[in-house]
Design a protein around this motif. Structure first.
Motif, PDB file in Angstrom:
ATOM      1  N   GLU A 206     -17.221   0.863  -0.220  1.00 15.67           N
ATOM      2  CA  GLU A 206     -16.817   0.901  -1.693  1.00 15.67           C
ATOM      3  C   GLU A 206     -15.090   0.972  -1.636  1.00 15.67           C
ATOM      4  OE1 GLU A 206     -16.935   3.630  -5.695  1.00 15.67           O
ATOM      5  OE2 GLU A 206     -18.179   4.112  -3.907  1.00 15.67           O
ATOM      6  N   ILE A 207     -14.371   0.335  -2.289  1.00 16.71           N
ATOM      7  CA  ILE A 207     -12.953   0.837  -2.247  1.00 16.71           C
ATOM      8  C   ILE A 207     -12.676   1.377  -3.893  1.00 16.71           C
ATOM      9  CG2 ILE A 207     -10.582  -0.338  -2.788  1.00 16.71           C
ATOM     10  CD1 ILE A 207     -11.339  -2.371  -0.648  1.00 16.71           C
ATOM     11  N   ARG A 208     -12.184   2.730  -3.762  1.00 17.85           N
ATOM     12  CA  ARG A 208     -11.840   2.978  -5.170  1.00 17.85           C
ATOM     13  C   ARG A 208     -10.337   3.227  -5.204  1.00 17.85           C
ATOM     14  NH1 ARG A 208     -15.584   8.374  -5.420  1.00 17.85           N
ATOM     15  NH2 ARG A 208     -17.882   7.270  -4.698  1.00 17.85           N
ATOM     16  N   VAL A 209      -9.548   2.170  -6.061  1.00 16.03           N
ATOM     17  CA  VAL A 209      -8.186   2.104  -6.222  1.00 16.03           C
ATOM     18  C   VAL A 209      -7.840   3.290  -7.173  1.00 16.03           C
ATOM     19  CG1 VAL A 209      -6.417   0.764  -7.021  1.00 16.03           C
ATOM     20  CG2 VAL A 209      -8.327  -0.318  -6.080  1.00 16.03           C
ATOM     21  N   VAL A 210      -6.615   4.014  -6.649  1.00 18.91           N
ATOM     22  CA  VAL A 210      -6.385   5.188  -7.574  1.00 18.91           C
ATOM     23  C   VAL A 210      -5.122   4.800  -8.110  1.00 18.91           C
ATOM     24  CG1 VAL A 210      -7.767   6.726  -6.200  1.00 18.91           C
ATOM     25  CG2 VAL A 210      -5.153   6.083  -5.386  1.00 18.91           C
ATOM     26  N   LYS A 211      -4.830   5.735  -9.190  1.00 13.93           N
ATOM     27  CA  LYS A 211      -3.290   5.273  -9.934  1.00 13.93           C
ATOM     28  C   LYS A 211      -2.255   5.974  -9.096  1.00 13.93           C
ATOM     29  CE  LYS A 211      -3.297   9.439 -12.778  1.00 13.93           C
ATOM     30  NZ  LYS A 211      -3.721   9.906 -14.142  1.00 13.93           N
ATOM     31  N   GLN A 212      -0.873   5.259  -9.669  1.00 19.17           N
ATOM     32  CA  GLN A 212       0.229   5.557  -8.739  1.00 19.17           C
ATOM     33  C   GLN A 212       0.402   7.329  -8.463  1.00 19.17           C
ATOM     34  OE1 GLN A 212       2.631   3.113  -7.670  1.00 19.17           O
ATOM     35  NE2 GLN A 212       0.772   2.141  -7.934  1.00 19.17           N
ATOM     36  N   GLY A 213       0.803   7.774  -7.679  1.00 19.78           N
ATOM     37  CA  GLY A 213       1.162   9.094  -7.505  1.00 19.78           C
ATOM     38  C   GLY A 213       0.058   9.952  -7.035  1.00 19.78           C
ATOM     39  N   SER A 214      -1.297   9.304  -6.669  1.00 19.90           N
ATOM     40  CA  SER A 214      -2.225  10.023  -6.286  1.00 19.90           C
ATOM     41  C   SER A 214      -2.217  10.619  -5.082  1.00 19.90           C
ATOM     42  CB  SER A 214      -3.576   9.131  -6.473  1.00 19.90           C
ATOM     43  OG  SER A 214      -3.857   8.720  -7.707  1.00 19.90           O
ATOM     44  N   PHE A 215      -1.524   9.885  -3.976  1.00 20.85           N
ATOM     45  CA  PHE A 215      -1.406  10.523  -2.751  1.00 20.85           C
ATOM     46  C   PHE A 215      -0.290  11.177  -2.717  1.00 20.85           C
ATOM     47  CE2 PHE A 215      -4.473   7.201  -1.662  1.00 20.85           C
ATOM     48  CZ  PHE A 215      -4.940   7.547  -0.624  1.00 20.85           C
ATOM     49  N   ASP A 216       0.734  11.303  -3.671  1.00 13.40           N
ATOM     50  CA  ASP A 216       1.707  12.398  -3.699  1.00 13.40           C
ATOM     51  C   ASP A 216       0.988  13.786  -3.971  1.00 13.40           C
ATOM     52  OD1 ASP A 216       3.689  10.599  -2.982  1.00 13.40           O
ATOM     53  OD2 ASP A 216       4.381  10.558  -5.024  1.00 13.40           O
TER      54      ASP A 216
ATOM     55  N   TRP B 256      -7.446   3.982  -2.093  1.00 10.61           N
ATOM     56  CA  TRP B 256      -6.446   2.965  -1.941  1.00 10.61           C
ATOM     57  C   TRP B 256      -5.437   3.177  -3.081  1.00 10.61           C
ATOM     58  CZ3 TRP B 256      -7.354  -2.635   0.277  1.00 10.61           C
ATOM     59  CH2 TRP B 256      -6.160  -2.886   0.842  1.00 10.61           C
ATOM     60  N   GLU B 257      -4.188   3.399  -2.878  1.00 10.36           N
ATOM     61  CA  GLU B 257      -3.026   3.295  -3.730  1.00 10.36           C
ATOM     62  C   GLU B 257      -2.347   2.256  -3.287  1.00 10.36           C
ATOM     63  OE1 GLU B 257       0.668   5.921  -5.296  1.00 10.36           O
ATOM     64  OE2 GLU B 257      -1.001   7.045  -4.764  1.00 10.36           O
ATOM     65  N   LEU B 258      -2.234   1.076  -4.569  1.00 12.25           N
ATOM     66  CA  LEU B 258      -1.529  -0.049  -4.268  1.00 12.25           C
ATOM     67  C   LEU B 258      -0.463  -0.189  -5.295  1.00 12.25           C
ATOM     68  CD1 LEU B 258      -4.765  -2.342  -3.970  1.00 12.25           C
ATOM     69  CD2 LEU B 258      -3.334  -1.660  -2.416  1.00 12.25           C
ATOM     70  N   LYS B 259       0.544  -0.722  -5.073  1.00 15.29           N
ATOM     71  CA  LYS B 259       1.612  -1.047  -5.972  1.00 15.29           C
ATOM     72  C   LYS B 259       2.004  -2.567  -5.684  1.00 15.29           C
ATOM     73  CE  LYS B 259       6.471   0.216  -6.502  1.00 15.29           C
ATOM     74  NZ  LYS B 259       6.239   0.097  -7.828  1.00 15.29           N
TER      75      LYS B 259
ATOM     76  N   LYS C  87       0.849  14.843   7.616  1.00 19.92           N
ATOM     77  CA  LYS C  87      -0.139  13.796   7.809  1.00 19.92           C
ATOM     78  C   LYS C  87      -1.047  13.403   6.951  1.00 19.92           C
ATOM     79  CE  LYS C  87      -0.747  14.872  12.042  1.00 19.92           C
ATOM     80  NZ  LYS C  87       0.155  16.194  12.046  1.00 19.92           N
ATOM     81  N   THR C  88      -1.086  12.213   6.131  1.00 20.65           N
ATOM     82  CA  THR C  88      -2.127  11.780   5.476  1.00 20.65           C
ATOM     83  C   THR C  88      -3.460  12.050   6.210  1.00 20.65           C
ATOM     84  OG1 THR C  88      -0.653  10.397   3.874  1.00 20.65           O
ATOM     85  CG2 THR C  88      -3.072  10.029   3.832  1.00 20.65           C
TER      86      THR C  88
ATOM     87  N   SER D 286       0.750  -1.165   0.064  1.00 19.76           N
ATOM     88  CA  SER D 286       0.108  -0.046  -0.082  1.00 19.76           C
ATOM     89  C   SER D 286       0.697   1.186  -0.002  1.00 19.76           C
ATOM     90  CB  SER D 286      -0.777   0.088   1.150  1.00 19.76           C
ATOM     91  OG  SER D 286      -1.539   1.315   1.469  1.00 19.76           O
ATOM     92  N   ARG D 287       0.523   2.413  -0.814  1.00 28.00           N
ATOM     93  CA  ARG D 287       1.281   3.572  -0.782  1.00 28.00           C
ATOM     94  C   ARG D 287       0.278   4.568  -0.095  1.00 28.00           C
ATOM     95  NH1 ARG D 287       5.566   4.403  -3.557  1.00 28.00           N
ATOM     96  NH2 ARG D 287       6.126   3.236  -5.403  1.00 28.00           N
ATOM     97  N   GLY D 288      -1.013   4.306   0.087  1.00 29.95           N
ATOM     98  CA  GLY D 288      -1.614   5.017   1.323  1.00 29.95           C
ATOM     99  C   GLY D 288      -3.125   4.927   0.944  1.00 29.95           C
ATOM    100  N   HIS D 289      -3.900   5.348   2.049  1.00 36.90           N
ATOM    101  CA  HIS D 289      -5.271   5.117   1.945  1.00 36.90           C
ATOM    102  C   HIS D 289      -5.853   6.402   2.894  1.00 36.90           C
ATOM    103  CE1 HIS D 289      -4.906   3.036   5.974  1.00 36.90           C
ATOM    104  NE2 HIS D 289      -5.914   3.673   6.179  1.00 36.90           N
TER     105      HIS D 289
END
Length: 576
Positions: free
Chosen positions: A520-530, A474-477, A547-548, A454-457
């Motif tokens: 609901e889980i919405r998966v976001v693309k890489q870099g979204s939490f950046d 949720w950002e996944l890698k 802090k996220t 996980s890169r962030g949620h």
């Protein structure tokens, strides 16, 4: 540089403070009241008296909104003794990430002195566990500042970390202890700043003994930058030239004194970064690194798994518990796993009180009892922290929920649990930050065998339709670095269900009654939490203190994540 005697003196002081905690707390409150009992604020309740019992009976427990009018008067230039006698030298601007506008917390010369002592004691603990880091090498620490804002009275409002970095003692020693040039730390463009700090850290890779930032999210942001641009870093190092897009003159001038063509170093970094998997990349790039230092408790615990993946077995050190309001506690056992970290409060930093909290399976609520003193808290009990400080805060609710996990001598040790607020609710449900972290952790178990990290949620209460429902961004890698992931719908919907199962009886009851719709889980693309971090930084948050948010309340922040959604999944059934 800390000498052996200074380390021993620091450890001895910690023992003395924690052994005599009750006496020291009495002295701290006595000093604060003796100095400030005649101020406009305290005078209303104490009539210039300094009696502790009167203080406990008459002075109310307050939030920031209660004292904001007094702070605004100081900011606007009133010179009378409004909150405190000692001159306010600046305001600490809190991050304001989760709840909206930043708060202005008064800071005085006493606060600056306490900060110096707090960091000295922390250094003693770190040296005891890892040896003299200053002799061993330098720290690659990602540090950022925000431009000062000025109040009508001419006082500066700065982040607490910016205040530290502006301190002359820090400025005098930064080149001895850190790889990051001062000019990069003070660069107003956070992307250029991070790139330059990372570039110098790579150039000086054989000197680096720790990789760190205040919060875990920033370390991962730096690794993501490296992951996206390692070829450019290698090109810079090989040629000795910095990229043209780095336009900040301070950064360019500082790096021109450091950079020189080094094709051999570039090749060695290229060999490491071109691996299919980046597992252990921090240890591979900086082989002398002894630990990763970043707060990984509370909301930051969502990054532990990913940091461990990149760290390759390096210890994750959460060293301190502090806020803009007060320096509170130190982790005396820095090698402890993040999930088990406790902070030992230092009784000379402020006068601490604790509001008892009852913890049930649904949520937390305050017990209708009086706050208790530091040495009278009970093992296993939950509390909300109150601070009375040298800088004009009296019985102030910091907003943190803590759990007593043990004692060091006579001083309690606390685990940070969460911020004291319900972050999600669409009906009679009340989901806290801790509840959400637990739910996501349960879902992660399903993804680990598939090689996802996980890169962030974060979360969002969607009430645009009836019934409302929880949305988890949720950002996944994938660990092997393939960003073109194809997520298995069956597993992802099971993740939704697993989250719902962990949210407790009241949530489940509402789901059965159709008062809450499927999670609901919405998966976001890489870099979204950046991009989310960039948004909050653009609004005034210091990257160092970012802090996220556990829950998205800003429409602009929501739009950033929602515009990057690549897949949506819903819980397929009602939880048991």
């Amino acid at each position: 540089m800390a000498t052996t005697n200074e380390v021993e003196d620091g450890l001895k002081m910690i023992e003395e403070l924690t052994t005599n905690a009750e006496q020291i707390q009495e002295q701290v409150l006595g000093q604060i009241l003796k100095r400030n009992a005649g101020t406009e604020y305290l005078g209303r309740y104490l009539n210039s008296k300094t009696d502790k019992k009167l203080f406990k009976t008459n002075v109310p427990v307050v939030t920031y909104e209660d004292i904001k009018p007094y702070i605004n008067r100081i900011a606007n230039g009133e010179t009378s003794n409004i909150l405190l006698v000692e001159p306010v030298i600046e305001f600490y601007r809190s991050s304001g990430t989760s709840g909206g506008q930043p708060k202005w917390i008064p800071a005085t010369a006493d606060v600056s002195n306490l900060r110096t002592l707090f960091l000295t004691l922390l250094a003693s603990v770190m040296n005891k566990n890892f040896g003299n880091l200053h002799q061993a090498g330098k720290r690659l620490e990602f540090m950022f500042t925000k431009q000062d804002t000025e109040t009508p009275s001419g006082l500066k409002a700065v982040s607490a970390t910016t205040s530290l970095y502006k301190d002359q003692g820090f400025r005098n020693n930064v080149s001895k202890f850190y790889t990051s040039p001062l000019e990069a730390i003070f660069c107003s463009d956070t992307n250029q700043s991070m790139y330059c700090q990372l570039l110098v850290g790579l150039v000086q890779r054989d000197e680096v003994v720790s990789v760190s930032s205040i919060f875990a999210s920033v370390v991962l942001r730096a690794i993501k930058l490296l992951e996206d641009h390692w070829r450019e870093f290698c090109s810079n190092i090989s040629s000795g030239q910095i990229s043209d897009w780095i336009t900040d003159s301070g950064c360019r001038n500082a790096l021109s004194l450091i950079m020189k063509p080094d094709p051999q170093l570039a090749d060695s970094i290229r060999n490491v970064c071109s691996s299919k998997s980046w597992e252990g990349i921090i240890k591979k790039l900086w082989p002398k690194t002894k630990f990763i230092a970043a707060i990984s408790t509370g909301v930051m615990s969502q990054y532990v798994e990913t940091l461990k993946f990149y760290g390759g077995g390096l210890p994750l050190v959460s060293g301190v518990y502090a806020s803009s309001e007060a320096y509170c506690g130190i982790n005396l056992e820095p090698l402890t796993e993040p999930s088990n970290v406790s902070y030992t409060f230092l009784p000379n930093m402020a006068y601490f009180e604790f509001l008892p909290i009852n913890k049930e399976s649904l949520t937390m609520y305050q017990v209708d009892t009086e706050p208790v003193d530091l040495v009278h808290v009970e093992l296993g009990q939950y509390y909300e922290l109150l601070v009375t400080s040298y800088a004009g805060l009296y019985r102030y609710k910091v907003g943190d929920v803590l759990k007593v996990t043990g004692f060091h001598n006579s001083t309690p040790q606390f685990q940070f649990v969460e911020r004291q607020n319900v972050i999600l609710s669409v009906h009679t449900d009340k989901t806290t930050e801790e509840d959400l972290l637990k739910a996501v952790k349960e879902a992660k178990i399903l993804l680990e065998p598939l090689g996802y990290i996980s890169r962030g949620h974060t979360s969002y209460a969607d009430t645009s339709s009836i019934p409302g429902h929880y949305v988890i961004f949720w950002e996944l890698k994938e660990k092997e670095g393939n960003d073109g992931q194809v997520l298995d719908p069956k597993i992802m919907t099971e993740c939704c269900y697993r989250m719902e199962e962990s949210l407790g009886y009241i949530y489940g009851s509402n789901r059965k009654q159709n008062a809450i719709a499927s999670l609901e889980i919405r998966v976001v693309k890489q870099g979204s939490f950046d991009a989310l971090m960039d948004y909050y930084v653009s609004r005034g948050t210091s990257m160092t203190q970012y802090k996220t948010p556990s829950c998205i309340n800003s429409q602009e922040a929501f739009n950033i994540l929602d515009s990057n959604v690549i897949a949506k999944f819903f819980s397929p059934k009602t939880p048991m």
